[in-house]
Design an enzyme around this catalytic site. Structure first.
Site, PDB file in Angstrom:
ATOM      1  N   HIS A  25       0.844  -1.197   0.000  1.00 60.54           N
ATOM      2  CA  HIS A  25       0.000   0.000   0.000  1.00 60.54           C
ATOM      3  C   HIS A  25       0.877   1.243   0.000  1.00 60.54           C
ATOM      4  CE1 HIS A  25       0.540   1.559   4.159  1.00 60.54           C
ATOM      5  NE2 HIS A  25       0.757   0.287   4.477  1.00 60.54           N
ATOM      6  N   CYS A  26       0.339   2.320  -0.595  1.00 61.47           N
ATOM      7  CA  CYS A  26       1.003   3.618  -0.536  1.00 61.47           C
ATOM      8  C   CYS A  26       0.207   4.497   0.419  1.00 61.47           C
ATOM      9  CB  CYS A  26       1.112   4.237  -1.929  1.00 61.47           C
ATOM     10  SG  CYS A  26      -0.473   4.442  -2.755  1.00 61.47           S
ATOM     11  N   ALA A  27       0.234   5.795   0.248  1.00 63.80           N
ATOM     12  CA  ALA A  27      -0.432   6.685   1.200  1.00 63.80           C
ATOM     13  C   ALA A  27      -1.947   6.564   1.148  1.00 63.80           C
ATOM     14  CB  ALA A  27      -0.020   8.125   0.935  1.00 63.80           C
ATOM     15  N   ARG A  29      -3.674   4.111  -1.376  1.00 65.60           N
ATOM     16  CA  ARG A  29      -4.199   3.010  -2.181  1.00 65.60           C
ATOM     17  C   ARG A  29      -3.621   1.650  -1.803  1.00 65.60           C
ATOM     18  NH1 ARG A  29      -1.932   5.355  -7.413  1.00 65.60           N
ATOM     19  NH2 ARG A  29      -0.940   6.749  -5.937  1.00 65.60           N
TER      20      ARG A  29
END
Length: 482
Positions: A25-27, A29
């Site tokens: 995961h990113c910030a 999504r």
């Protein structure tokens, strides 16, 4: 909100744990690599309140959840799926294996250039600031700010030195990043880049004049005349040399004894690669790079606003494939050789496309009655105007289709307009409203008008198509009811 229940619902909607190959995961999504994206139940995903949108790109299926939520959902998701936690780079590599060779090449260029973009952007924006100080007629008729205030002349000169550094020593940055990406020692790559811009060499920017005057310095070695010419501001030569360096280093480490590895491997890698660079690779790739740049400039100058309009029309579809990442290398070359090219024509067109996506999304905000869609449209629309289009494009415009059509029409019209007036960027930056500082001083007003055209056309077309879509849906519903 029960994050575990949300994770289970998402897992069920994407085809179960058996369909998940990798996850990170990113910030905002979840980034998933799925065995078969055809198994995704899109309707079930959209029915989950926490899910703000989904899209698929670069071999990854991405689910927008939002900051502060995505990390809480990710933890139970990987546990329920029975997989290990991974970094975004690991998932990116896993997704890349599912792509065709062309997209893998694009990803390779992206991996090399994305890490050095901050340095290029910083240098480019400083260059833009210097232009604001030195451009005549921008703020004062017949004068520049320096002409009106001679006391700041040295300030402009200092800023210009700072601005040029990243481009003069660009081979050092690319050598470090590219050699690392190809599997070699990044510091050897940096050293190779330093060799390619050594002050004892003829500066690359003076090569053309020296060639005309027959004053190109050479080394006379074993009957060969090797040109002592640097590679300031070049891209292709250092990319090719970094690849060779990495492969030579990897090969040498396989048979050189460990006791001599630290001594002989760096020595032979740098020596062999440097000789190849100045005798074969560098001159060939320099010519290829110049021909490529000249070809782009010729195409831009020849096709005029028609070519610009077509590029603006197709820019967003190119973004969907991820191939726009390769434009960074082209833009870097155009800006590095600004004396010949005048700057990058790709950056302003990208900006027209981005603000058009934002305007189309804000049109959806105005016409939709769906509260969840309104919430997503407001945030993603503003984000796109500032240069970040993924949430708007993938979360709304592509899903509804008509906003995407409105956006590319707006982008095409505006791109044709700015191309007609030859608007170019002297720096890289945020391709959107903040991109004004990256534009050549004499073209800033035209750039602003172009953005206004892009926004207005995209908004109006999207609004009209939305009303038409609404009437069509109403007619279908009435027919089904009858």
């Amino acid at each position: 909100m029960n994050h575990k229940e949300v994770a289970q619902a998402i897992l069920d909607a994407i085809g179960g744990k058996e369909n998940v190959s990798a996850a990170a995961h990113c910030a905002t999504r979840l980034r998933l690599v799925l065995h078969d994206e055809e198994k995704v139940n899109q309707a079930a995903l959209e029915a989950i309140d926490t899910v703000k949108g989904t899209f698929s790109t670069a071999g990854q299926f991405q689910i927008i959840l939002g900051s502060g939520i995505v990390n809480e959902v990710y933890k139970p998701l990987v546990s329920l799926a029975g997989i290990n936690e991974m970094s975004t780079s690991e998932v990116k590599n896993a997704g890349a294996k599912k792509q065709n060779p062309l997209l893998q090449l694009v990803k390779l260029l992206s991996d090399i250039f994305v890490p050095i973009i901050p340095a290029i952007v910083a240098g480019g924006l400083l260059m833009g600031l210097n232009n604001l100080l030195t451009a005549k007629d921008l703020f004062i008729d017949g004068k520049s700010l320096i002409d009106a205030n001679p006391g700041i002349a040295d300030l402009a000169a200092m800023i210009n030195t700072f601005a040029n550094a990243a481009f003069v020593f660009l081979p050092v940055l690319i050598g470090f990043s590219a050699t690392k990406r190809f599997g070699g020692n990044a510091y050897l790559g940096a050293a190779l880049g330093m060799i390619m811009v050594h002050p004892d060499l003829l500066n690359a920017y003076n090569y053309g004049a020296a060639l005309v005057d027959h004053k190109v310095p050479v080394w006379h070695i074993l009957g060969l005349d090797i040109e002592k010419v640097g590679y300031q501001g070049t891209v292709l030569p250092v990319l090719a040399s970094s690849f060779i360096l990495a492969k030579i280093e990897i090969s040498l480490r396989k048979f050189i004894p460990s006791a001599l590895d630290n001594l002989l491997t760096p020595l032979l890698s740098i020596l062999v690669t440097s000789v190849l660079t100045f005798t074969l690779v560098g001159p060939f790739m320099r010519t290829a790079g110049n021909l490529f740049t000249d070809g782009l400039v010729w195409l831009y100058d020849t096709t005029g606003f028609i070519g610009g309009a077509l590029l603006g029309l197709f820019y967003a579809p190119i973004v969907i494939t991820g191939m726009h990442q390769s434009f960074v290398a082209v833009e870097t070359q155009l800006i590095s050789d600004i004396a010949k090219t005048g700057g990058s024509f790709l950056f302003p067109i990208a900006a027209m496309s981005n603000v058009a996506q934002g305007a189309a999304t804000l049109a959806v905000l105005l016409v939709t009655k769906d509260k969840k869609l309104k919430s997503l449209a407001s945030a993603s629309g503003i984000s796109a105007l500032l240069g970040i289009t993924e949430p708007a494009m993938f979360g709304i415009n592509l899903k509804l289709k008509y906003p995407f059509i409105g956006a590319i029409i707006g982008s095409g019209v505006a791109s044709g307009f700015i191309t007609f007036f030859k608007v170019k960027a002297v720096a890289l930056g945020a391709a959107g409203l903040p991109g004004i500082i990256s534009i050549k001083p004499g073209s800033i007003l035209t750039y602003v008008i172009g953005m206004a055209i892009s926004i207005v056309v995209a908004f109006i077309v999207t609004f009209v198509l939305a009303k038409r879509d609404s009437r069509k849906s109403t007619a279908v519903n009435e027919k089904q009811a009858a």
